[in-house]
Write a protein that holds these residues in place. Structure first.
Motif, PDB file in Angstrom:
ATOM      1  N   ASP A   5       0.807  -1.269  -0.134  1.00 25.25           N
ATOM      2  CA  ASP A   5       0.027   0.103  -0.147  1.00 25.25           C
ATOM      3  C   ASP A   5       0.875   0.993  -0.092  1.00 25.25           C
ATOM      4  O   ASP A   5       0.369   2.463   0.498  1.00 25.25           O
ATOM      5  N   PHE A   6       2.006   1.029  -0.560  1.00 22.27           N
ATOM      6  CA  PHE A   6       3.053   2.265  -0.521  1.00 22.27           C
ATOM      7  C   PHE A   6       2.411   3.264  -1.069  1.00 22.27           C
ATOM      8  O   PHE A   6       2.694   4.557  -0.451  1.00 22.27           O
ATOM      9  N   CYS A   7       1.722   3.413  -2.087  1.00 16.67           N
ATOM     10  CA  CYS A   7       1.224   4.754  -2.826  1.00 16.67           C
ATOM     11  C   CYS A   7      -0.127   4.711  -2.855  1.00 16.67           C
ATOM     12  O   CYS A   7      -0.908   5.308  -3.567  1.00 16.67           O
ATOM     13  N   ALA A   8      -0.671   4.311  -1.666  1.00 18.02           N
ATOM     14  CA  ALA A   8      -2.229   4.258  -1.526  1.00 18.02           C
ATOM     15  C   ALA A   8      -2.641   6.010  -1.599  1.00 18.02           C
ATOM     16  O   ALA A   8      -3.946   5.981  -1.857  1.00 18.02           O
ATOM     17  N   GLN A   9      -1.947   6.652  -1.060  1.00 13.70           N
ATOM     18  CA  GLN A   9      -2.252   8.070  -1.079  1.00 13.70           C
ATOM     19  C   GLN A   9      -1.972   9.078  -2.130  1.00 13.70           C
ATOM     20  O   GLN A   9      -2.181  10.102  -2.256  1.00 13.70           O
ATOM     21  N   CYS A  10      -1.322   8.268  -3.177  1.00 11.96           N
ATOM     22  CA  CYS A  10      -0.723   9.069  -4.398  1.00 11.96           C
ATOM     23  C   CYS A  10      -2.468   9.201  -5.237  1.00 11.96           C
ATOM     24  O   CYS A  10      -3.064   8.491  -5.218  1.00 11.96           O
ATOM     25  N   ASP A  11      -1.979  10.326  -5.946  1.00 13.28           N
ATOM     26  CA  ASP A  11      -3.317  10.734  -7.089  1.00 13.28           C
ATOM     27  C   ASP A  11      -3.388   9.384  -7.917  1.00 13.28           C
ATOM     28  O   ASP A  11      -2.308   8.897  -8.497  1.00 13.28           O
ATOM     29  N   ALA A  12      -4.589   9.025  -8.764  1.00  9.90           N
ATOM     30  CA  ALA A  12      -4.705   8.430 -10.026  1.00  9.90           C
ATOM     31  C   ALA A  12      -3.724   8.865 -10.791  1.00  9.90           C
ATOM     32  O   ALA A  12      -3.410   9.727 -11.287  1.00  9.90           O
ATOM     33  N   PRO A  13      -2.916   7.904 -11.771  1.00 10.69           N
ATOM     34  CA  PRO A  13      -3.171   6.585 -11.748  1.00 10.69           C
ATOM     35  C   PRO A  13      -1.956   5.846 -10.760  1.00 10.69           C
ATOM     36  O   PRO A  13      -1.984   4.544 -10.829  1.00 10.69           O
ATOM     37  N   TRP A  14      -1.371   6.557 -10.126  1.00  9.70           N
ATOM     38  CA  TRP A  14      -0.118   6.205  -9.157  1.00  9.70           C
ATOM     39  C   TRP A  14      -0.673   5.288  -8.010  1.00  9.70           C
ATOM     40  O   TRP A  14       0.268   4.599  -7.428  1.00  9.70           O
ATOM     41  N   ALA A  23       7.089  -1.141  -5.266  1.00  6.83           N
ATOM     42  CA  ALA A  23       7.538  -0.938  -4.166  1.00  6.83           C
ATOM     43  C   ALA A  23       7.503  -2.345  -3.480  1.00  6.83           C
ATOM     44  O   ALA A  23       7.910  -2.396  -2.104  1.00  6.83           O
ATOM     45  N   LEU A  24       7.408  -3.487  -4.153  1.00  9.86           N
ATOM     46  CA  LEU A  24       7.248  -4.473  -3.312  1.00  9.86           C
ATOM     47  C   LEU A  24       8.842  -5.483  -3.290  1.00  9.86           C
ATOM     48  O   LEU A  24       8.749  -6.488  -2.688  1.00  9.86           O
ATOM     49  N   TYR A  25       9.685  -4.758  -4.070  1.00  5.08           N
ATOM     50  CA  TYR A  25      11.064  -5.543  -4.185  1.00  5.08           C
ATOM     51  C   TYR A  25      12.199  -5.137  -3.233  1.00  5.08           C
ATOM     52  O   TYR A  25      13.041  -5.603  -3.237  1.00  5.08           O
ATOM     53  N   GLY A  26      11.897  -4.366  -2.308  1.00  5.79           N
ATOM     54  CA  GLY A  26      12.748  -3.825  -1.483  1.00  5.79           C
ATOM     55  C   GLY A  26      13.673  -2.668  -1.848  1.00  5.79           C
ATOM     56  O   GLY A  26      14.458  -2.791  -2.712  1.00  5.79           O
ATOM     57  N   MET A  27      13.276  -1.267  -1.541  1.00 10.16           N
ATOM     58  CA  MET A  27      13.989  -0.119  -1.797  1.00 10.16           C
ATOM     59  C   MET A  27      14.232   0.594  -0.484  1.00 10.16           C
ATOM     60  O   MET A  27      13.693   0.562   0.463  1.00 10.16           O
ATOM     61  N   GLY A  28      15.526   1.124  -0.565  1.00 13.55           N
ATOM     62  CA  GLY A  28      15.971   1.884   0.417  1.00 13.55           C
ATOM     63  C   GLY A  28      14.743   3.097   0.822  1.00 13.55           C
ATOM     64  O   GLY A  28      14.429   3.494   1.751  1.00 13.55           O
ATOM     65  N   ILE A  29      14.908   4.195  -0.381  1.00 11.77           N
ATOM     66  CA  ILE A  29      14.143   5.143  -0.340  1.00 11.77           C
ATOM     67  C   ILE A  29      13.376   5.350  -1.706  1.00 11.77           C
ATOM     68  O   ILE A  29      14.162   5.428  -2.594  1.00 11.77           O
ATOM     69  N   GLN A  30      12.064   5.374  -1.540  1.00 13.73           N
ATOM     70  CA  GLN A  30      11.248   5.627  -2.798  1.00 13.73           C
ATOM     71  C   GLN A  30      10.622   7.154  -2.585  1.00 13.73           C
ATOM     72  O   GLN A  30       9.825   7.270  -1.730  1.00 13.73           O
ATOM     73  N   VAL A  31      10.929   8.073  -3.531  1.00  8.30           N
ATOM     74  CA  VAL A  31       9.744   9.305  -3.638  1.00  8.30           C
ATOM     75  C   VAL A  31       9.010   9.282  -5.004  1.00  8.30           C
ATOM     76  O   VAL A  31       9.638   8.922  -6.050  1.00  8.30           O
ATOM     77  N   LYS A  32       7.684   9.363  -5.009  1.00 11.27           N
ATOM     78  CA  LYS A  32       6.989   9.323  -6.016  1.00 11.27           C
ATOM     79  C   LYS A  32       6.084  10.711  -5.962  1.00 11.27           C
ATOM     80  O   LYS A  32       5.417  10.842  -4.907  1.00 11.27           O
ATOM     81  N   GLN A  33       5.824  10.905  -7.256  1.00 15.74           N
ATOM     82  CA  GLN A  33       4.816  12.105  -7.406  1.00 15.74           C
ATOM     83  C   GLN A  33       5.070  13.239  -6.548  1.00 15.74           C
ATOM     84  O   GLN A  33       4.346  13.638  -5.988  1.00 15.74           O
ATOM     85  N   THR A  34       6.242  13.709  -6.589  1.00 13.06           N
ATOM     86  CA  THR A  34       6.765  14.858  -5.653  1.00 13.06           C
ATOM     87  C   THR A  34       7.210  15.963  -6.084  1.00 13.06           C
ATOM     88  O   THR A  34       8.117  15.536  -7.305  1.00 13.06           O
ATOM     89  N   THR A  35       7.594  16.982  -5.535  1.00 13.12           N
ATOM     90  CA  THR A  35       8.173  18.356  -6.050  1.00 13.12           C
ATOM     91  C   THR A  35       9.110  18.942  -5.067  1.00 13.12           C
ATOM     92  O   THR A  35       8.672  19.141  -4.091  1.00 13.12           O
ATOM     93  N   GLY A  36      10.335  19.130  -5.180  1.00 18.87           N
ATOM     94  CA  GLY A  36      10.944  20.127  -4.409  1.00 18.87           C
ATOM     95  C   GLY A  36      11.681  19.421  -3.371  1.00 18.87           C
ATOM     96  O   GLY A  36      11.983  20.284  -2.406  1.00 18.87           O
TER      97      GLY A  36
END
Length: 333
Positions: A5-14, A23-36
């Protein structure tokens, strides 16, 4: 980010299944749909997928992170919807743009995938990105040790990438993983041919790699500008220093076939790398699991590079140039 549910709060279609799967494979830090935002001063190791992932982001800075033993060190991907981005409005989040990746140390990538790089840039040209875009990515002053397939790669997504700067990176050592045959320096699989939209490669330092320092596909040739790159131990580049006019594989990342040349032969044939050359980098301490790749006073890489108005400091934030010219690689002696 091993959360479905990593991106459950992202806007569609993300917030859909295909986006969350990343996000299921093991990531240190993931930043998505973000600015600045800035991702800095993190230590990330033993991640199955990647260290830092910036997806559909704008005006991000990824700097001063130490990443060790992962599939990919730092990746920028678009994840553009199948139907395309709704518009090029600046309010949309479908594409990466204006992201800076600098001063990171990345060691022993390529644990899983055969064609991933320590730093992977996937994106689009300026006509495809959102309004107000100045560039896709600037990648400079990174130190990359024993990458898997390649130190840095550039590939396309919905269109060929443009406005990418890859400068003053040090890429050293052959892969530590048996699944890879040898390490390459920089692989340009695709590049935009739009006017004033090139992929620029300059002042990088390659040494002790097992494969080519540069690999450029025929599809990327017209949209790539290369100059001032420094090749260290030329005997380690096998079978050649530059692979060019190659074919992009179905994975859209790797390049094979084409012409295998020495750097001087590539210069004569293409007019690229006018100021590129070879010599002894003479690092402080290149041996060991974590080598010290600062330059010594006798290094041929000192004052070797060409001027660059973007890269005015080095990996230690010292001013460039300190001598009569820019040094090649991440360190300015």
């Amino acid at each position: 980010t091993d959360r479905p549910d990593f991106c459950a709060q992202c806007d569609a279609p993300w917030n859909g299944g295909s986006a969350n799967a990343w996000a299921l494979y093991g990531m240190g830090i993931q930043v998505k749909q973000t600015t600045g935002y800035t991702v800095e001063n993190n230590v990330i190791y033993d991640t199955s997928n990647g260290g830092v992932s910036i997806d559909v982001t704008r005006n991000m800075i990824v700097q001063d992170n130490a990443i060790e033993r992962s599939r990919i060190g730092i990746a920028a991907s678009d994840f553009t919807p199948t139907g395309g981005c709704p518009s090029t409005s600046a309010s949309e989040h479908c594409y990466n743009q204006d992201n800076v990746i600098r001063r990171n140390t990345i060691i022993d990538t390529g644990r899983i995938n055969l064609v991933e790089a320590a730093i992977s840039i996937a994106g689009n040209d300026s006509a495809t990105r959102h309004q107000g875009s100045e560039f896709l990515a600037q990648v400079y002053n990174n130190v990359i040790v024993r990458p898997g397939y390649a130190g840095i790669s550039v590939r396309n997504q919905s269109s060929d990438p443009g406005d990418v700067l890859i400068a003053n990176n040090t890429i050293f050592g052959d892969t530590a993983f048996s699944r890879h045959t040898a390490s390459r320096g920089i692989v340009i699989a695709r590049a935009s041919t739009a006017v004033n939209d090139p992929v620029i490669v300059r002042n990088n330092l390659f040494d002790s790699l097992g494969a080519e320092g540069l690999a450029i596909s025929s599809a990327a040739a017209a949209g790539t500008q290369l100059d001032g790159d420094f090749f260290g131990n030329t005997a380690s580049f096998s079978p050649c220093e530059v692979l060019w006019n190659g074919t992009v594989a179905a994975d859209s990342s790797s390049v094979s076939g084409g012409t295998c040349s020495t750097l001087p032969a590539y210069r004569i044939a293409t007019g690229q790398e006018v100021h590129g050359g070879a010599g002894a980098p003479d690092f402080v301490s290149p041996s060991g699991l974590i080598p010290n790749l600062h330059l010594r006073t006798t290094s041929d890489a000192i004052d070797f590079g060409i001027p660059d108005s973007v890269v005015t400091t080095d990996v230690d934030e010292q001013t460039r140039p300190r001598g009569v010219g820019w040094d090649a690689g991440a360190d300015e002696y």
